[in-house]
Scaffold this active site. Structure first.
Site, PDB file in Angstrom:
ATOM      1  N   GLU A   1      -2.662  -9.166   3.642  1.00  0.00           N
ATOM      2  CA  GLU A   1      -3.132  -9.846   4.855  1.00  0.00           C
ATOM      3  C   GLU A   1      -4.654  -9.994   4.826  1.00  0.00           C
ATOM      4  O   GLU A   1      -5.200 -10.942   5.375  1.00  0.00           O
ATOM      5  CB  GLU A   1      -2.685  -9.087   6.107  1.00  0.00           C
ATOM      6  CG  GLU A   1      -3.538  -7.925   6.527  1.00  0.00           C
ATOM      7  CD  GLU A   1      -3.508  -6.775   5.541  1.00  0.00           C
ATOM      8  OE1 GLU A   1      -4.518  -6.043   5.441  1.00  0.00           O
ATOM      9  OE2 GLU A   1      -2.480  -6.594   4.863  1.00  0.00           O
TER      10      GLU A   1
ATOM     11  N   PHE B   1      -4.011   7.174  -3.527  1.00  0.00           N
ATOM     12  CA  PHE B   1      -2.907   7.589  -4.385  1.00  0.00           C
ATOM     13  C   PHE B   1      -2.352   6.357  -5.099  1.00  0.00           C
ATOM     14  O   PHE B   1      -2.571   5.223  -4.671  1.00  0.00           O
ATOM     15  CB  PHE B   1      -1.803   8.265  -3.565  1.00  0.00           C
ATOM     16  CG  PHE B   1      -2.228   9.555  -2.921  1.00  0.00           C
ATOM     17  CD1 PHE B   1      -1.955  10.780  -3.531  1.00  0.00           C
ATOM     18  CD2 PHE B   1      -2.900   9.554  -1.704  1.00  0.00           C
ATOM     19  CE1 PHE B   1      -2.349  11.967  -2.946  1.00  0.00           C
ATOM     20  CE2 PHE B   1      -3.292  10.737  -1.103  1.00  0.00           C
ATOM     21  CZ  PHE B   1      -3.029  11.950  -1.735  1.00  0.00           C
TER      22      PHE B   1
ATOM     23  N   CYS C   1       0.824  -1.203   0.000  1.00  0.00           N
ATOM     24  CA  CYS C   1       0.000   0.000   0.000  1.00  0.00           C
ATOM     25  C   CYS C   1       0.868   1.267   0.000  1.00  0.00           C
ATOM     26  O   CYS C   1       1.500   1.580  -0.994  1.00  0.00           O
ATOM     27  CB  CYS C   1      -0.969  -0.038   1.178  1.00  0.00           C
ATOM     28  SG  CYS C   1      -2.363   1.095   0.986  1.00  0.00           S
TER      29      CYS C   1
ATOM     30  N   GLN D   1       3.841   2.766  -2.828  1.00  0.00           N
ATOM     31  CA  GLN D   1       3.992   4.122  -3.370  1.00  0.00           C
ATOM     32  C   GLN D   1       5.374   4.689  -3.043  1.00  0.00           C
ATOM     33  O   GLN D   1       5.991   5.356  -3.889  1.00  0.00           O
ATOM     34  CB  GLN D   1       2.888   5.022  -2.796  1.00  0.00           C
ATOM     35  CG  GLN D   1       1.485   4.602  -3.196  1.00  0.00           C
ATOM     36  CD  GLN D   1       0.416   5.142  -2.272  1.00  0.00           C
ATOM     37  OE1 GLN D   1       0.669   6.004  -1.433  1.00  0.00           O
ATOM     38  NE2 GLN D   1      -0.802   4.620  -2.399  1.00  0.00           N
TER      39      GLN D   1
ATOM     40  N   HIS E   1      -3.643  -4.898   0.164  1.00  0.00           N
ATOM     41  CA  HIS E   1      -3.334  -5.430   1.494  1.00  0.00           C
ATOM     42  C   HIS E   1      -3.389  -6.953   1.461  1.00  0.00           C
ATOM     43  O   HIS E   1      -4.472  -7.540   1.555  1.00  0.00           O
ATOM     44  CB  HIS E   1      -4.345  -4.916   2.526  1.00  0.00           C
ATOM     45  CG  HIS E   1      -4.252  -3.455   2.805  1.00  0.00           C
ATOM     46  ND1 HIS E   1      -4.570  -2.908   4.031  1.00  0.00           N
ATOM     47  CD2 HIS E   1      -3.869  -2.415   2.031  1.00  0.00           C
ATOM     48  CE1 HIS E   1      -4.395  -1.589   3.988  1.00  0.00           C
ATOM     49  NE2 HIS E   1      -3.983  -1.276   2.784  1.00  0.00           N
TER      50      HIS E   1
END
Length: 395
Positions: free
Chosen positions: A359, A310, A265, A269, A357
């Site tokens: 997880e 973003f 995540c 970036q 994500h």
């Protein structure tokens, strides 16, 4: 004898968008006023994991699923020690908790953590408004704040902080270094820079044999290298990656030491920026647990959990050369809804990242293999280092 049950009326509340659109409903959770960027999350389940995800700091989260709260809340499903959202918007809050794992109700948790919310509004209409106008600032007003005039409320919303250019890492990060022991055989250690890490992420790393060192976001490259970690991990987190120059520069320093890296995540970036790519704000972002992503290496479509506003600006096809001297880079995953970059893979250094994500505590587990890929990369890098050192000694 007939018994009648009467429900007391709920106090009124208003959701106000910065474009002036108003939605009237009922107060939910605490009363008062709150401001933030309003976003929608598209999961039918996982409201507790969403609320306790530090990535949602600074945002008013609206659930697109109409019925929320029926399974209650419990300590095992919390992704951090508190609720992080600035506000919460639902259509129909459940009046009854019905689940054998429930320890409390969602309403109680919202009240305990002082989260101002609203219910009883047409969340489909708000979603369509955001999808056409883009994510925007908003406010929820109830209780005494309803005495403010419409123009005063709108001035508050339009005067609130925008997400672009905002660095929120310090607000959500741990204040102190802590460690989680590996489960089973120890394969090495991983330094996790906590930019808003989720509890399940730390647990899954430990289950792969890592001794996990979770570090505050203001840790320096020297402090990380002093731990002699087998790998570095950048977590998810809120805010604009363009406002995190310090984390980008620190990542470049560690990458040049040859230490394996995995980012998710926000960490994706920041890897993009460290390699020399730009980032940009999405019109309304990706949030929820049903986002389709293509893994280019296998051709498989993964249903994944997202929370990001973003994205990395990199070419989807072909191999690029890192402008910062880290060699060849390719986009490994991309979103099938809008072709947004969802993963990066470095071909000349041991580093990769994904935008979503893996997880996915509240949803599909299609991407759990990425933790295993990280483990394999770290083991392979350790074997390569040992072979190189032995060759040098023999010479």
């Amino acid at each position: 004898m007939t018994t009648q049950t009467f429900f007391s009326p709920k106090p009124p509340a208003v959701l106000l968008l910065e474009d002036g659109t108003r939605y009237s409903g009922d107060a939910y959770g605490s009363t008062g006023s709150t401001l933030g960027e309003v976003v929608f999350a598209t999961g039918m389940t996982g409201y507790q994991e969403t609320l306790t995800d530090p990535s949602y700091a600074g945002q008013i989260v609206m659930m697109t699923a109409p019925h929320i709260g029926n399974t209650g809340v419990n300590a095992d499903d919390e992704e951090s020690s508190r609720i992080w959202v600035s506000g919460f918007v639902v259509r129909d809050p459940s009046r009854v908790v019905s689940n054998f794992r429930a320890e409390s109700s969602l309403d109680n948790d919202l009240l305990t953590d002082g989260i101002v919310g609203i219910s009883g509004i047409d969340t489909r209409a708000v979603t369509r408004r955001i999808r056409s106008g883009g994510a925007m600032r908003a406010g929820i007003f109830s209780g005494d704040s309803l005495s403010l005039s419409d123009s005063e409320q709108l001035d508050m919303v339009r005067g609130s902080i925008e997400m672009s250019g905002l660095n929120l890492s310090a607000d959500v990060s741990t204040r102190e270094h802590y460690t989680m022991a590996p489960v089973g055989e120890r394969i090495g250690s991983v330094a996790v820079l906590d930019l808003g890490v989720k509890t399940s992420t730390v647990r899954y790393l430990a289950e792969r044999g890592f001794e996990v060192h979770v570090l505050p976001e203001d840790s320096s490259a020297e402090e990380i290298l002093a731990l002699a970690p087998s790998a570095l991990f950048y977590s998810n987190g809120p805010g604009d990656p363009g406002a995190s120059d310090r984390h980008v520069n620190m990542l470049r320093t560690v990458l040049r030491e040859g230490i394996p890296y995995f980012g998710i995540c926000f960490g994706n970036q920041l890897l993009g920026r460290a390699l020399g790519f730009g980032t940009y704000k999405l019109p309304f972002g990706h949030r929820g647990i049903n986002q389709p992503v293509l893994d280019k290496s296998t051709g498989k479509v993964e249903i994944t959990s997202h929370n990001h506003g973003f994205a990395v600006d990199a070419p989807l096809e072909g191999v690029s050369e890192s402008a910062e001297g880290f060699g060849r880079v390719e986009v490994s995953h991309y979103g099938l809804n809008d072709n947004v970059v969802e993963g990066l893979n470095c071909l000349d250094i041991p580093a990769f990242s994904v935008q979503y994500h893996p997880e996915s505590a509240a949803g599909p587990h299609d991407a759990m293999y990425l933790f295993d890929r990280f483990r394999e990369m770290v083991i392979a890098q350790a074997d390569h280092t040992d072979t190189t050192n032995n060759a040098g000694e023999n010479n």
